[in-house]
Write a protein that holds these residues in place. Structure first.
Motif, mmCIF file in Angstrom:
data_model
loop_
_atom_site.group_PDB
_atom_site.id
_atom_site.type_symbol
_atom_site.label_atom_id
_atom_site.label_comp_id
_atom_site.label_asym_id
_atom_site.label_seq_id
_atom_site.Cartn_x
_atom_site.Cartn_y
_atom_site.Cartn_z
ATOM 1 N N MET A 1 5.252 -11.643 17.697
ATOM 2 C CA MET A 1 5.886 -12.972 17.694
ATOM 3 C C MET A 1 6.874 -13.067 16.536
ATOM 4 O O MET A 1 6.552 -12.719 15.403
ATOM 5 N N GLY A 49 3.001 -21.038 16.767
ATOM 6 C CA GLY A 49 4.073 -20.134 16.385
ATOM 7 C C GLY A 49 4.220 -20.011 14.887
ATOM 8 O O GLY A 49 3.508 -20.664 14.103
ATOM 9 N N TYR A 267 9.689 -21.786 20.425
ATOM 10 C CA TYR A 267 8.378 -21.137 20.355
ATOM 11 C C TYR A 267 8.227 -20.134 21.498
ATOM 12 O O TYR A 267 7.786 -18.990 21.298
ATOM 13 N N GLN A 268 8.592 -20.554 22.699
ATOM 14 C CA GLN A 268 8.462 -19.658 23.847
ATOM 15 C C GLN A 268 9.410 -18.458 23.738
ATOM 16 O O GLN A 268 9.042 -17.331 24.071
ATOM 17 N N ARG A 271 8.205 -15.641 21.506
ATOM 18 C CA ARG A 271 7.131 -14.803 22.053
ATOM 19 C C ARG A 271 7.643 -13.755 23.042
ATOM 20 O O ARG A 271 6.865 -12.887 23.460
#
Length: 319
Positions: A1, A49, A267-268, A271
């Motif tokens: 991440m 996150g 945040y997405q 990842r």
């Protein structure tokens, strides 16, 4: 991440809740932590996150309060600075439909100093730039420009949100537009409200937002997300445009809704095995926007931004 570095202001919102949109008639205010980049950092951290806030607050009780709020939300505050100036304040009115208006009393946020050691941390990570106060001149703007250049040279993924506040730019809108367009042209992802998209494109409120997107793409913008309130979000990748619908809620305070949206989206993205996926003609990015819409909508159902941010259990982020 990957980690998301959020750069800009952290301030106190004194919110006149349930007192209408006229601040002159407000008698009671509630102290809330605010500042768009700080809200974004909290939104990311609250979802699990990694986020870091870069900005300045005063060496006063308000500044201490703000940094504790971020720390409690598990935001990295090691790069935040303390200034001898008082912590910046914003007085916020809220109309019955949840829409807001702002009056600012600026202080420490403008004193952010550049730290050349930070640039190495940008490599391989994400940098989010919120511009509510950052383009108003002084040390903050100079530092902001430095970090933008660092993010470009270190090939970080760059997100930009103009965070237009009319109280700060009355009579100087053309200056704001010119300054913002240099960021829009080089950022990978831009998040606008409909008002901001039309403003930066030089259009009026009567013009379609799709036209604004076309103009901004011609200026160099890569991916645009234009939040449309209850209608959802327009995603524009040049000729390809699609409105992603939101969920229905009864809003009481729209403060932080856009920050929750872009925070959830970043945040997405953080990842993903590679950020290339969002530039491709695939459905994954639209699904990410749909979840970000939900984050923004849920934030409007309570007063205040940071305390209203949803956690991962409400967003089904692993689906």
């Amino acid at each position: 991440m990957r980690k998301v570095y959020c750069i800009g202001e952290l301030l106190i919102d004194f919110v006149a809740e349930n007192q209408g949109s006229d601040l002159s008639k407000a008698n009671e205010f509630t102290k809330k932590a605010g500042g768009a980049p700080a809200n974004v950092a909290c939104a990311i951290a609250k979802l699990g996150g990694k986020s870091s806030f870069i900005g300045a607050v005063g060496k006063d009780p308000m500044g201490t309060f703000l940094l504790k709020v971020l720390q409690d939300e598990r935001v990295d505050i090691s790069l935040a600075q303390r200034s001898n100036k008082f912590t910046t304040l914003a007085f916020v009115s809220i109309a019955q439909d949840g829409e807001r208006d702002f009056v600012f009393s600026r202080g420490a946020d403008r004193e952010l100093k550049y730290d050349k050691e930070i640039q190495k941390d940008f490599s391989g990570n994400l940098v989010h730039l919120g511009a509510a106060t950052a383009l108003l001149g002084g040390p903050l703007e100079e530092t902001y420009n430095h970090y933008f250049f660092d993010a470009l040279t270190k090939e970080a993924f760059i997100s930009f949100d103009p965070n237009f506040r009319s109280d700060l730019w009355k009579g100087n809108e053309e200056v704001f537009i010119k300054k913002c367009l240099s960021y829009v042209s080089k950022s990978h992802l831009c998040k606008f409200s409909q008002e901001e998209a039309l403003l930066l494109a030089g259009l009026s409120s009567r013009d379609p937002v799709e036209k604004a997107c076309d103009i901004l793409h011609e200026a160099g913008a890569k991916i645009l997300t234009v939040t449309l309130g209850k209608e959802g979000t327009l995603v524009s990748k040049g000729e390809k445009k699609k409105v992603v619908r939101s969920i229905k809620v009864d809003p009481v305070d729209t403060t932080g809704a856009g920050d929750a949206f872009i925070g959830c989206l970043l945040y997405q993205i953080s990842r993903l095995p590679s950020t290339d996926i969002i530039f491709e003609d695939r459905p994954e990015f639209l699904k990410m926007v749909k979840k970000a819409n939900k984050a923004g909508a849920l934030t409007t159902t309570q007063f205040g931004a940071i305390n209203s941010l949803p956690g991962p259990e409400l967003l089904d982020l692993n689906c």
